[in-house]
Design a protein around this motif. Structure first.
Motif, PDB file in Angstrom:
ATOM      1  N   VAL A 177      40.279-114.680  68.237  1.00  0.00           N
ATOM      2  CA  VAL A 177      38.996-114.255  68.792  1.00  0.00           C
ATOM      3  C   VAL A 177      38.324-115.444  69.466  1.00  0.00           C
ATOM      4  N   LEU A 178      38.016-115.296  70.730  1.00  0.00           N
ATOM      5  CA  LEU A 178      37.276-116.303  71.471  1.00  0.00           C
ATOM      6  C   LEU A 178      35.804-115.922  71.529  1.00  0.00           C
ATOM      7  N   SER A 179      34.969-116.933  71.542  1.00  0.00           N
ATOM      8  CA  SER A 179      33.524-116.709  71.645  1.00  0.00           C
ATOM      9  C   SER A 179      32.986-117.420  72.866  1.00  0.00           C
ATOM     10  N   CYS A 180      31.920-116.864  73.417  1.00  0.00           N
ATOM     11  CA  CYS A 180      31.242-117.487  74.548  1.00  0.00           C
ATOM     12  C   CYS A 180      29.744-117.433  74.249  1.00  0.00           C
ATOM     13  N   ALA A 181      29.139-118.599  74.128  1.00  0.00           N
ATOM     14  CA  ALA A 181      27.709-118.684  73.839  1.00  0.00           C
ATOM     15  C   ALA A 181      26.944-119.019  75.105  1.00  0.00           C
ATOM     16  N   ALA A 182      25.867-118.282  75.343  1.00  0.00           N
ATOM     17  CA  ALA A 182      25.040-118.515  76.526  1.00  0.00           C
ATOM     18  C   ALA A 182      23.707-119.098  76.116  1.00  0.00           C
ATOM     19  N   SER A 183      23.229-120.033  76.900  1.00  0.00           N
ATOM     20  CA  SER A 183      21.929-120.640  76.633  1.00  0.00           C
ATOM     21  C   SER A 183      21.260-120.980  77.952  1.00  0.00           C
ATOM     22  N   GLY A 184      20.001-121.322  77.896  1.00  0.00           N
ATOM     23  CA  GLY A 184      19.269-121.674  79.106  1.00  0.00           C
ATOM     24  C   GLY A 184      18.107-120.728  79.334  1.00  0.00           C
ATOM     25  N   ARG A 185      17.856-120.437  80.587  1.00  0.00           N
ATOM     26  CA  ARG A 185      16.745-119.554  80.924  1.00  0.00           C
ATOM     27  C   ARG A 185      17.007-118.170  80.355  1.00  0.00           C
ATOM     28  N   GLN A 199      41.661-123.579  75.276  1.00  0.00           N
ATOM     29  CA  GLN A 199      43.115-123.407  75.389  1.00  0.00           C
ATOM     30  C   GLN A 199      43.623-122.436  74.331  1.00  0.00           C
ATOM     31  N   VAL A 200      44.414-121.483  74.802  1.00  0.00           N
ATOM     32  CA  VAL A 200      45.114-120.569  73.908  1.00  0.00           C
ATOM     33  C   VAL A 200      46.605-120.752  74.151  1.00  0.00           C
ATOM     34  N   THR A 201      47.329-121.043  73.100  1.00  0.00           N
ATOM     35  CA  THR A 201      48.778-121.226  73.199  1.00  0.00           C
ATOM     36  C   THR A 201      49.456-120.266  72.234  1.00  0.00           C
ATOM     37  N   VAL A 202      50.349-119.445  72.778  1.00  0.00           N
ATOM     38  CA  VAL A 202      51.067-118.472  71.979  1.00  0.00           C
ATOM     39  C   VAL A 202      52.526-118.898  71.914  1.00  0.00           C
ATOM     40  N   VAL A 211      48.745-119.922  68.201  1.00  0.00           N
ATOM     41  CA  VAL A 211      49.021-118.735  67.409  1.00  0.00           C
ATOM     42  C   VAL A 211      50.435-118.267  67.714  1.00  0.00           C
ATOM     43  N   GLN A 212      51.063-117.629  66.747  1.00  0.00           N
ATOM     44  CA  GLN A 212      52.400-117.107  66.962  1.00  0.00           C
ATOM     45  C   GLN A 212      52.337-115.782  67.714  1.00  0.00           C
ATOM     46  N   ALA A 213      53.395-115.480  68.391  1.00  0.00           N
ATOM     47  CA  ALA A 213      53.489-114.204  69.092  1.00  0.00           C
ATOM     48  C   ALA A 213      53.271-113.067  68.106  1.00  0.00           C
ATOM     49  N   TYR A 249      32.424-111.948  73.160  1.00  0.00           N
ATOM     50  CA  TYR A 249      33.642-112.212  72.407  1.00  0.00           C
ATOM     51  C   TYR A 249      34.837-111.604  73.125  1.00  0.00           C
ATOM     52  N   LEU A 250      35.966-112.240  72.910  1.00  0.00           N
ATOM     53  CA  LEU A 250      37.230-111.710  73.405  1.00  0.00           C
ATOM     54  C   LEU A 250      38.190-111.683  72.229  1.00  0.00           C
ATOM     55  N   ARG A 251      38.448-110.497  71.740  1.00  0.00           N
ATOM     56  CA  ARG A 251      39.423-110.345  70.669  1.00  0.00           C
ATOM     57  C   ARG A 251      40.776-110.077  71.304  1.00  0.00           C
ATOM     58  N   MET A 252      41.757-110.873  70.923  1.00  0.00           N
ATOM     59  CA  MET A 252      43.100-110.763  71.495  1.00  0.00           C
ATOM     60  C   MET A 252      44.084-110.429  70.373  1.00  0.00           C
ATOM     61  N   ASP A 253      44.701-109.273  70.479  1.00  0.00           N
ATOM     62  CA  ASP A 253      45.701-108.829  69.507  1.00  0.00           C
ATOM     63  C   ASP A 253      47.075-108.757  70.176  1.00  0.00           C
ATOM     64  N   SER A 254      48.091-108.700  69.338  1.00  0.00           N
ATOM     65  CA  SER A 254      49.460-108.583  69.844  1.00  0.00           C
ATOM     66  C   SER A 254      49.736-109.622  70.926  1.00  0.00           C
ATOM     67  N   LEU A 255      49.384-110.836  70.639  1.00  0.00           N
ATOM     68  CA  LEU A 255      49.516-111.899  71.632  1.00  0.00           C
ATOM     69  C   LEU A 255      50.974-112.163  71.982  1.00  0.00           C
ATOM     70  N   ARG A 256      51.169-112.508  73.230  1.00  0.00           N
ATOM     71  CA  ARG A 256      52.495-112.782  73.767  1.00  0.00           C
ATOM     72  C   ARG A 256      52.521-114.202  74.340  1.00  0.00           C
ATOM     73  N   PRO A 257      53.700-114.800  74.435  1.00  0.00           N
ATOM     74  CA  PRO A 257      53.759-116.145  75.029  1.00  0.00           C
ATOM     75  C   PRO A 257      53.137-116.203  76.429  1.00  0.00           C
ATOM     76  N   GLU A 258      53.244-115.128  77.169  1.00  0.00           N
ATOM     77  CA  GLU A 258      52.689-115.117  78.523  1.00  0.00           C
ATOM     78  C   GLU A 258      51.160-115.062  78.539  1.00  0.00           C
ATOM     79  N   ASP A 259      50.550-114.902  77.379  1.00  0.00           N
ATOM     80  CA  ASP A 259      49.081-114.975  77.297  1.00  0.00           C
ATOM     81  C   ASP A 259      48.598-116.424  77.208  1.00  0.00           C
ATOM     82  N   THR A 260      49.532-117.358  77.098  1.00  0.00           N
ATOM     83  CA  THR A 260      49.159-118.768  77.038  1.00  0.00           C
ATOM     84  C   THR A 260      48.412-119.174  78.302  1.00  0.00           C
ATOM     85  N   ALA A 261      47.222-119.732  78.110  1.00  0.00           N
ATOM     86  CA  ALA A 261      46.379-120.087  79.256  1.00  0.00           C
ATOM     87  C   ALA A 261      45.117-120.775  78.750  1.00  0.00           C
TER      88      ALA A 261
END
Length: 123
Positions: free
Chosen positions: A18-26, A118-121, A11-13, A79-91
């Protein structure tokens, strides 16, 4: 418990993702869910936490006001919604769950982990 994170990409700066995390199991009923990130060549760092029951959120100063964590208890999703992303958010971003009481910021305090996404800004 299995956790699976998804939604990463390039994504551009200034953009959003939006990241998602799905849980399953017990029966899934953690005390808290968290997001961490690991920039290239650096240690894993705390991003934020949401308490599973009340939905209370906590954030690292570096993302406060730009990132928002939410959860859908019925779907066992976080969920993790990320706005106003910066290059330093790359991780690589990972989700984790914790059964014990308390909001913690160290990776060692979390019991289960999803694989990272992977998120690359770009600047």
């Amino acid at each position: 418990v299995q956790l699976q994170a998804s939604g990463g990409g390039l994504v551009q700066a200034g953009g959003s993702l939006v990241l998602s995390c799905a849980a399953s199991g017990r029966t899934f009923s953690p005390y808290a869910m968290a997001w961490f990130r690991q920039p290239p060549g650096k240690e894993r760092r705390y991003v934020g936490t949401i308490s599973w029951s009340a939905g209370t959120t906590f954030y690292a100063d570096s993302v406060k006001g730009r990132f928002t964590i939410s959860r859908d208890k019925a779907k066992n999703m976080v969920y993790l919604r990320m706005d106003s992303l910066r290059p330093e958010d790359t991780a690589v971003y990972s989700c984790a769950s914790r059964d014990g009481f308390g909001v913690k910021t160290r990776p060692s305090d979390y019991d289960y982990w999803g694989q990272g996404t992977q998120v690359t800004v770009s600047s």
